[in-house]
Design an enzyme around this catalytic site. Structure first.
Site, PDB file in Angstrom:
ATOM      1  N   ASP A  57      -1.810  -0.725   5.742  1.00 27.71           N
ATOM      2  CA  ASP A  57      -2.197  -0.160   7.038  1.00 27.71           C
ATOM      3  C   ASP A  57      -3.698  -0.173   7.287  1.00 27.71           C
ATOM      4  OD1 ASP A  57      -2.620   1.861   5.042  1.00 27.71           O
ATOM      5  OD2 ASP A  57      -2.671   3.366   6.626  1.00 27.71           O
ATOM      6  N   ASP A 109       0.865  -1.162   0.000  1.00 27.72           N
ATOM      7  CA  ASP A 109       0.000   0.000   0.000  1.00 27.72           C
ATOM      8  C   ASP A 109       0.912   1.225   0.000  1.00 27.72           C
ATOM      9  OD1 ASP A 109      -2.402   1.578   0.421  1.00 27.72           O
ATOM     10  OD2 ASP A 109      -1.684   1.825   2.480  1.00 27.72           O
ATOM     11  N   ASP A 136      -0.103   5.094   0.871  1.00 25.98           N
ATOM     12  CA  ASP A 136      -0.343   6.056   1.953  1.00 25.98           C
ATOM     13  C   ASP A 136      -0.471   5.353   3.301  1.00 25.98           C
ATOM     14  OD1 ASP A 136      -0.429   8.250   0.125  1.00 25.98           O
ATOM     15  OD2 ASP A 136      -2.454   7.639  -0.431  1.00 25.98           O
TER      16      ASP A 136
END
Length: 187
Positions: free
Chosen positions: A136, A7, A9
């Site tokens: 996240d 991922d 961001d």
């Protein structure tokens, strides 16, 4: 081939909600070292990221490319590289001022759907069952599980507290570097 899908961001760069300004892009501590270790491992390092800011009309495709160029430059300065970046520019919810109407769709590539992973698997002949997703959010973990990948949650960015999906990661790590260190002890 095997890949580690990352991922963007909150995993590679500092989480700011929706990143709209290139000047706000900042690598997280240890991210470049983690990606450098992936590069040396034989796994591909592939970014998979939802970028609804494009559909919302807040960032153009050209501006998004500039942000990705900055990310790749910062990584390169530390001896790391990304093999490929896949992004979903779509967003299913309508009603934003300045939105790009043709991108306001319910697509197959927006995480937690597995479209970006399937595209990467086809492009690079990747065995998803031997691959890993590090992210996240619960969207990242659900995508990993649905695609048959190992799911690693990092406690940076959203820390899995976005509450979108009730999923359990295979591994929980403090950050991207910790995740890579844990993974490579096991592989």
């Amino acid at each position: 081939q095997r890949a580690i899908f990352l991922d963007r961001d909150g995993t590679i760069n500092k989480y700011l909600g929706f990143l709209r300004n290139i000047n706000d892009f900042e690598l997280l501590p240890g991210a470049a070292e983690a990606i450098r270790q992936i590069n040396l491992s034989g796994f591909l390092a592939i970014v998979v990221t939802n970028q609804p800011v494009v559909a919302r009309g807040e960032v153009t495709f050209a501006e998004l490319q500039e942000i990705h160029n900055k990310m790749e430059t910062l990584l390169g300065q530390e001896g790391a590289f990304i093999d490929k970046i896949y992004f979903c520019p779509h967003h299913p919810h309508k009603g934003y001022t300045g939105e790009v109407t043709e991108l306001k769709i319910d697509c197959e590539c927006r995480k937690p759907k597995i479209g970006m992973l399937l595209k990467a698997a086809k492009d690079f002949n990747i065995d998803l069952s031997k691959s890993i997703v590090i992210g996240d959010s619960t969207s990242d973990i659900k995508m990993a599980k649905d695609a048959g990948c190992t799911a690693v949650l990092v406690k940076t960015g959203e820390k899995g507290q976005d509450g979108k999906y009730d999923v359990v990661p295979d591994i929980i790590a403090n950050d991207l570097l910790d995740a890579v260190n844990i993974l490579f002890k096991n592989y």
